[in-house]
Design a protein around this motif. Structure first.
Motif, mmCIF file in Angstrom:
data_model
loop_
_atom_site.group_PDB
_atom_site.id
_atom_site.type_symbol
_atom_site.label_atom_id
_atom_site.label_comp_id
_atom_site.label_asym_id
_atom_site.label_seq_id
_atom_site.Cartn_x
_atom_site.Cartn_y
_atom_site.Cartn_z
ATOM 1 N N THR A 20 40.403 86.137 4.305
ATOM 2 C CA THR A 20 39.227 85.450 3.802
ATOM 3 C C THR A 20 38.063 85.572 4.774
ATOM 4 O O THR A 20 38.235 85.483 5.999
ATOM 5 C CB THR A 20 39.524 83.962 3.541
ATOM 6 O OG1 THR A 20 38.299 83.290 3.207
ATOM 7 C CG2 THR A 20 40.121 83.278 4.755
ATOM 8 N N ILE B 210 43.392 77.734 8.047
ATOM 9 C CA ILE B 210 42.202 77.005 7.619
ATOM 10 C C ILE B 210 42.635 75.718 6.920
ATOM 11 O O ILE B 210 43.454 75.743 5.996
ATOM 12 C CB ILE B 210 41.353 77.871 6.676
ATOM 13 C CG1 ILE B 210 40.951 79.175 7.394
ATOM 14 C CG2 ILE B 210 40.116 77.120 6.207
ATOM 15 C CD1 ILE B 210 40.405 80.240 6.473
ATOM 16 N N ASN C 58 32.502 81.256 8.660
ATOM 17 C CA ASN C 58 31.615 80.456 7.815
ATOM 18 C C ASN C 58 30.931 79.369 8.632
ATOM 19 O O ASN C 58 31.554 78.759 9.509
ATOM 20 C CB ASN C 58 32.400 79.809 6.676
ATOM 21 C CG ASN C 58 32.536 80.706 5.460
ATOM 22 O OD1 ASN C 58 32.386 81.917 5.548
ATOM 23 N ND2 ASN C 58 32.835 80.107 4.324
ATOM 24 N N THR D 51 32.171 75.212 8.846
ATOM 25 C CA THR D 51 33.476 75.000 9.472
ATOM 26 C C THR D 51 33.310 74.261 10.788
ATOM 27 O O THR D 51 32.245 74.290 11.410
ATOM 28 C CB THR D 51 34.194 76.332 9.763
ATOM 29 O OG1 THR D 51 33.384 77.128 10.631
ATOM 30 C CG2 THR D 51 34.493 77.107 8.491
ATOM 31 N N GLU E 19 34.457 74.166 2.388
ATOM 32 C CA GLU E 19 34.751 74.929 1.175
ATOM 33 C C GLU E 19 33.656 74.894 0.123
ATOM 34 O O GLU E 19 33.667 74.104 -0.813
ATOM 35 C CB GLU E 19 36.061 74.489 0.519
ATOM 36 C CG GLU E 19 36.506 75.488 -0.544
ATOM 37 C CD GLU E 19 37.816 75.131 -1.212
ATOM 38 O OE1 GLU E 19 38.582 76.056 -1.517
ATOM 39 O OE2 GLU E 19 38.073 73.941 -1.439
ATOM 40 N N HIS F 213 37.384 73.592 7.029
ATOM 41 C CA HIS F 213 36.378 74.209 6.172
ATOM 42 C C HIS F 213 35.957 73.253 5.066
ATOM 43 O O HIS F 213 36.793 72.704 4.357
ATOM 44 C CB HIS F 213 36.960 75.487 5.555
ATOM 45 C CG HIS F 213 36.004 76.246 4.704
ATOM 46 N ND1 HIS F 213 36.408 76.929 3.581
ATOM 47 C CD2 HIS F 213 34.660 76.430 4.799
ATOM 48 C CE1 HIS F 213 35.349 77.503 3.026
ATOM 49 N NE2 HIS F 213 34.279 77.206 3.747
ATOM 50 N N CYS G 198 35.997 83.469 5.402
ATOM 51 C CA CYS G 198 35.762 82.206 6.095
ATOM 52 C C CYS G 198 36.024 82.348 7.580
ATOM 53 O O CYS G 198 35.316 81.761 8.401
ATOM 54 C CB CYS G 198 36.664 81.125 5.496
ATOM 55 S SG CYS G 198 36.542 79.523 6.311
ATOM 56 N N SER G 199 37.037 83.154 7.947
ATOM 57 C CA SER G 199 37.377 83.347 9.357
ATOM 58 C C SER G 199 38.211 84.601 9.514
ATOM 59 O O SER G 199 39.355 84.645 9.041
ATOM 60 C CB SER G 199 38.147 82.134 9.899
ATOM 61 O OG SER G 199 38.630 82.375 11.204
#
Length: 348
Positions: free
Chosen positions: A218, A167, A137, A140, A270, A268, A220-221
């Motif tokens: 996720t 995270i 993401n 981050t 978020e 993050h 995100c990573s």
């Protein structure tokens, strides 16, 4: 050969250039360890690519966070990367200067999360030296050892696998937001609360126990080997936002183990780019619209026998929004439930 040669980092930007240049600040050590970054822009209305190019020329700087741990991640005494800007067509054909360390891709449309990232994934697959893709993401900040620790975790594992990270909340860096990923409730069609959420960073459970419980990592990573992309394919572009990762790992059908590198840490913000929940925010209209649209489509695709249970659970959410006075959210959820009963695929 540098230790991250063959690692391609894919970022997706949408009206978030401030977050993106802060993230790129933190990624500079990875870039100079051999990683290449592909940043895909989903037709931002804030001139994001121009601002990111200005950052790469040292004409603008990212805002420094107040927390000293986070500020240290952006204080990299390294030159900015060699940068090239290309079109979506060039990216999907793999056309870029091999010297470019940061490739900025104009997607020429708001493609959503899956399709927007897929542009970068197609570019990476066209590169002969690509061994791994780090899907990350843009909101981050990463510790400089994060990528190397995920790569080491994969290399010490003797089965096909993908790897996530630890995270932390950007708002409170000592608190864990997610350990790698989540479990999934296939009866109601819901992602369970992220593993380790709200734990203090010094209270982590054994990582092996977490790995056994994960149903997906996720987005995100996650660090993905080339083999994963070639075997499972890219993300399902039927999803505009949410459920892409759940779909991806459902399709993978346990052919790849889900790992977490315990020393791979990042921070993050978020969901700030779409106004979704964080410490104190409730779900936004955009968040609720796509969450329920994608949930309904996913359940009809993979668990049609549980679609009615999912519908009951969704209607209970409508009631909850009404009780909280979130009338617009309740309305959009009800609309998605009704539309989902009529159609087979979510519309963007």
């Amino acid at each position: 050969m540098t230790k991250l040669s063959g690692v391609y980092i894919v970022l997706l930007n949408w009206n978030g250039w401030r977050d993106s240049i802060a993230c790129l600040d933190s990624l500079l050590p990875n870039i100079y360890d051999g990683a290449r970054v592909i940043l895909c822009d989903n037709q931002s209305s804030d001139d994001s690519l121009d601002h990111i190019e200005a950052w790469s020329r040292d004409n603008i700087s990212a805002e420094m966070p107040k927390h000293p741990r986070l500020a240290d991640l952006q204080k990299q005494n390294l030159p900015k990367p060699i940068t090239q800007r290309i079109s979506r067509e060039q990216a999907e054909d793999g056309e870029a200067d091999p010297r470019a360390q940061l490739i900025l891709v104009d997607n020429a449309g708001n493609l959503g999360f899956a399709a927007g990232n897929n542009v970068g994934l197609r570019f990476a697959l066209r590169q002969e030296d690509m061994t791994h893709v780090w899907l990350l993401n843009n909101d981050t900040l990463v510790e400089s050892s994060c990528a190397a620790n995920m790569l080491a975790r994969l290399q010490e594992h003797h089965r096909p696998a993908v790897c996530g990270s630890i995270i932390h909340f950007f708002d409170d860096p000592t608190v864990v937001q997610c350990i790698g990923g989540n479990r999934f409730d296939s009866v109601r069609g819901r992602a369970m609360e992220s593993e380790g959420r709200h734990l203090n960073e010094n209270e982590l459970p054994p990582i092996a126990a977490i790995e056994e419980q994960l149903d997906y990592l996720t987005g995100c990573s996650m660090l993905l080997p080339r083999e994963f992309l070639q075997t499972v394919g890219l993300m399902n572009e039927a999803y505009f936002l949410y459920y892409e990762e759940i779909d991806w790992f459902t399709r993978a059908s346990k052919r790849f183990d889900l790992l977490v590198a315990k020393d791979a840490r990042l921070y993050h913000r978020e969901g700030g780019s779409i106004g979704s929940r964080s410490w104190n925010r409730g779900p936004s209209i955009v968040s609720d619209t796509h969450m329920f649209r994608s949930r309904i489509y996913f359940m009809k695709t993979y668990y049609p026998q549980n679609a009615w249970r999912c519908a009951v659970s969704n209607w209970l959410d409508v009631v909850k929004r009404i009780v909280k006075g979130q009338w617009r959210n309740a309305s959009v959820i009800a609309r998605e439930i009704i539309n989902g009963a009529r159609s087979a695929q979510p519309h963007s």
